[in-house]
Design an enzyme around this catalytic site. Sequence first.
Site, PDB file in Angstrom:
ATOM      1  N   TYR A  19      40.557  31.464  27.249  1.00 36.71           N
ATOM      2  CA  TYR A  19      39.501  31.083  28.162  1.00 36.71           C
ATOM      3  C   TYR A  19      38.205  31.649  27.172  1.00 36.71           C
ATOM      4  O   TYR A  19      37.230  30.698  27.018  1.00 36.71           O
ATOM      5  CB  TYR A  19      39.507  31.379  29.661  1.00 36.71           C
ATOM      6  CG  TYR A  19      38.402  31.532  30.350  1.00 36.71           C
ATOM      7  CD1 TYR A  19      37.351  30.363  30.276  1.00 36.71           C
ATOM      8  CD2 TYR A  19      38.110  32.615  31.254  1.00 36.71           C
ATOM      9  CE1 TYR A  19      36.219  30.651  31.250  1.00 36.71           C
ATOM     10  CE2 TYR A  19      37.058  32.616  32.006  1.00 36.71           C
ATOM     11  CZ  TYR A  19      36.172  31.638  32.027  1.00 36.71           C
ATOM     12  OH  TYR A  19      34.953  31.684  32.737  1.00 36.71           O
ATOM     13  N   PHE A  73      40.564  38.772  21.400  1.00 37.39           N
ATOM     14  CA  PHE A  73      40.715  38.253  22.730  1.00 37.39           C
ATOM     15  C   PHE A  73      42.267  38.142  23.223  1.00 37.39           C
ATOM     16  O   PHE A  73      42.603  38.058  24.475  1.00 37.39           O
ATOM     17  CB  PHE A  73      40.206  36.917  22.750  1.00 37.39           C
ATOM     18  CG  PHE A  73      38.748  36.963  22.683  1.00 37.39           C
ATOM     19  CD1 PHE A  73      37.985  37.268  23.535  1.00 37.39           C
ATOM     20  CD2 PHE A  73      38.175  36.665  21.428  1.00 37.39           C
ATOM     21  CE1 PHE A  73      36.428  37.254  23.360  1.00 37.39           C
ATOM     22  CE2 PHE A  73      37.011  36.501  21.124  1.00 37.39           C
ATOM     23  CZ  PHE A  73      35.994  36.766  21.973  1.00 37.39           C
ATOM     24  N   TYR A 115      47.534  47.413  32.980  1.00 41.14           N
ATOM     25  CA  TYR A 115      46.382  46.479  32.229  1.00 41.14           C
ATOM     26  C   TYR A 115      45.214  47.364  31.933  1.00 41.14           C
ATOM     27  O   TYR A 115      44.997  47.364  30.748  1.00 41.14           O
ATOM     28  CB  TYR A 115      46.135  45.224  32.968  1.00 41.14           C
ATOM     29  CG  TYR A 115      44.718  44.692  32.717  1.00 41.14           C
ATOM     30  CD1 TYR A 115      44.873  43.873  31.341  1.00 41.14           C
ATOM     31  CD2 TYR A 115      43.608  44.542  33.411  1.00 41.14           C
ATOM     32  CE1 TYR A 115      43.888  43.222  30.839  1.00 41.14           C
ATOM     33  CE2 TYR A 115      42.623  43.829  32.823  1.00 41.14           C
ATOM     34  CZ  TYR A 115      42.753  43.276  31.558  1.00 41.14           C
ATOM     35  OH  TYR A 115      41.374  42.748  30.969  1.00 41.14           O
ATOM     36  N   PHE A 147      41.497  38.673  50.422  1.00 40.60           N
ATOM     37  CA  PHE A 147      42.131  39.952  50.426  1.00 40.60           C
ATOM     38  C   PHE A 147      41.746  41.205  51.395  1.00 40.60           C
ATOM     39  O   PHE A 147      41.084  41.850  50.626  1.00 40.60           O
ATOM     40  CB  PHE A 147      42.646  40.422  48.730  1.00 40.60           C
ATOM     41  CG  PHE A 147      43.443  39.634  48.267  1.00 40.60           C
ATOM     42  CD1 PHE A 147      44.594  38.628  49.090  1.00 40.60           C
ATOM     43  CD2 PHE A 147      43.283  39.090  47.143  1.00 40.60           C
ATOM     44  CE1 PHE A 147      45.316  37.894  48.170  1.00 40.60           C
ATOM     45  CE2 PHE A 147      43.991  38.368  46.051  1.00 40.60           C
ATOM     46  CZ  PHE A 147      44.950  37.515  46.903  1.00 40.60           C
ATOM     47  N   ASP A 169      42.729  46.957  44.412  1.00 36.69           N
ATOM     48  CA  ASP A 169      41.648  46.474  44.279  1.00 36.69           C
ATOM     49  C   ASP A 169      40.320  47.632  44.678  1.00 36.69           C
ATOM     50  O   ASP A 169      40.690  48.097  45.791  1.00 36.69           O
ATOM     51  CB  ASP A 169      41.476  45.202  45.500  1.00 36.69           C
ATOM     52  CG  ASP A 169      41.680  43.880  44.938  1.00 36.69           C
ATOM     53  OD1 ASP A 169      41.812  43.906  43.514  1.00 36.69           O
ATOM     54  OD2 ASP A 169      41.597  42.886  45.562  1.00 36.69           O
TER      55      ASP A 169
HETATM   56  N1  UDP Z   1      40.092  37.830  45.975  1.00 35.57           N
HETATM   57  C1  UDP Z   1      40.559  37.368  46.966  1.00 35.57           C
HETATM   58  N2  UDP Z   1      41.504  36.204  46.839  1.00 35.57           N
HETATM   59  C2  UDP Z   1      41.967  35.803  45.995  1.00 35.57           C
HETATM   60  C3  UDP Z   1      41.591  36.316  44.863  1.00 35.57           C
HETATM   61  C4  UDP Z   1      40.785  37.240  44.704  1.00 35.57           C
HETATM   62  O1  UDP Z   1      39.935  37.796  48.025  1.00 35.57           O
HETATM   63  O2  UDP Z   1      42.885  34.860  45.961  1.00 35.57           O
HETATM   64  C5  UDP Z   1      39.142  38.876  45.753  1.00 35.57           C
HETATM   65  C6  UDP Z   1      39.430  40.167  45.218  1.00 35.57           C
HETATM   66  O3  UDP Z   1      40.177  40.949  46.353  1.00 35.57           O
HETATM   67  C7  UDP Z   1      38.310  40.578  44.619  1.00 35.57           C
HETATM   68  C8  UDP Z   1      37.460  39.411  44.336  1.00 35.57           C
HETATM   69  O4  UDP Z   1      38.138  38.389  44.839  1.00 35.57           O
HETATM   70  O5  UDP Z   1      37.666  41.442  45.464  1.00 35.57           O
HETATM   71  C9  UDP Z   1      37.726  39.284  43.020  1.00 35.57           C
HETATM   72  O6  UDP Z   1      39.165  39.052  42.428  1.00 35.57           O
HETATM   73  P1  UDP Z   1      39.625  38.478  40.884  1.00 35.57           P
HETATM   74  O7  UDP Z   1      40.802  38.539  41.129  1.00 35.57           O
HETATM   75  O8  UDP Z   1      38.721  37.312  40.763  1.00 35.57           O
HETATM   76  O9  UDP Z   1      38.927  39.722  39.906  1.00 35.57           O
HETATM   77  P2  UDP Z   1      39.104  41.370  39.862  1.00 35.57           P
HETATM   78  O10 UDP Z   1      37.788  41.741  40.493  1.00 35.57           O
HETATM   79  O11 UDP Z   1      40.533  41.558  40.661  1.00 35.57           O
HETATM   80  O12 UDP Z   1      38.934  41.332  38.228  1.00 35.57           O
END
Ligand code: UDP
Length: 342
Positions: free
Chosen positions: A34, A93, A161, A226, A302
Amino acid sequence: MISEIAEYDDVLAEPAGEAPSAPMRVLVAGGAGYIGSVVTRLLLAEGHRVTVLDDLSTGHADAVPDGVELVQSDIADAGTVLGRGGFDGVLHFAAKSLVGESVSNPAKYWRTNVCGTRALLDAVAEHHVPRFVFSSTAAVYGEQDAIPITEDAPTRPTNPYGASKLSVDMMLTGECAATGLGAVSLRYFNVAGAAWGAGERHGTETHLIPLALDAAAGRRGPLTIFGEDWPTPDGTPIRDYIHVADLARAHVSALGAARPGRHLICNLGSGQGFSVRQVLDTITDVTGRDVPQQVGPRRAGDPARLIASHDRARAELGWQPQHDLADMVRDAWDFARGLANR
Ligand code: UDP
């Protein structure tokens, strides 16, 4: 290439950032993925000579634009390409980037992200490549009390990660001091959008914006939020979203900013935070579609809030973001619709 880019003239019309004065010969490791494929397009448009090294484990050969050689191989084999000589820089990347998978299969992350990068750096040193630009991540910071997050914040990754990316940042600091390499680590916050005909095509998609767009388009079921019991104004987590075109410009600037013996670390974010609900509202505003949604439990690992300070990127790279969240959503939506119509 020009006709392909012309369709995205709204993005290309922006100034392309602080390009290095002379065209360079660069290797883009992971250039079929990407972010790598977007950066490759910008490098090419600015007159650089680009070779992509990608094992296509998650990337796509057709994401590599015409005019760019694709070497399908592991990063551990970078020496065979760099050994041809004449490379001015490597942009790296090529990595595994799924947080959940890193928890269930940490060995894969240490092997690819750390051991793989070590092998790449050995080839960089052996063939005297002077510049190295690395995809690091805000995941190195974990949960922080002080917002916005500066590069001097304590690093405490909450998953393998983030730990693997932090290990490479630490590796680079020593590498620059010992070998005279000029390296820049760019710590991405939440990257979104599409540019110049390239965008997100992950086999396993975990990110909010592409998942929500798919839900809005009816390509998958309702989006699960989430948790809505977070200590934020609307109860959903807050993130700092950055357009991939802005991110790409920072990489070209970083190539020009690499100095012998220096390891520069810069955050790349917009400096603004949006909650999950604000993102979903923006998607509805931009696309005119509701995002089918349900509320589920919190996702392990998270943090509640991640917002970047990008003062250092502004000072060192002469960079600042030019696109807002609506641009990211619109460009990602257009790209996904284009893919669906292929
Ligand atoms: N999120 C969510 N549902 C999903 C995917 C992500 O609520 O199916 C929320 C997640 O909890 C975070 C935000 O969206 O607060 C961004 O998540 P993402 O996975 O895009 O990126 P991250 O911040 O984890 O790198």
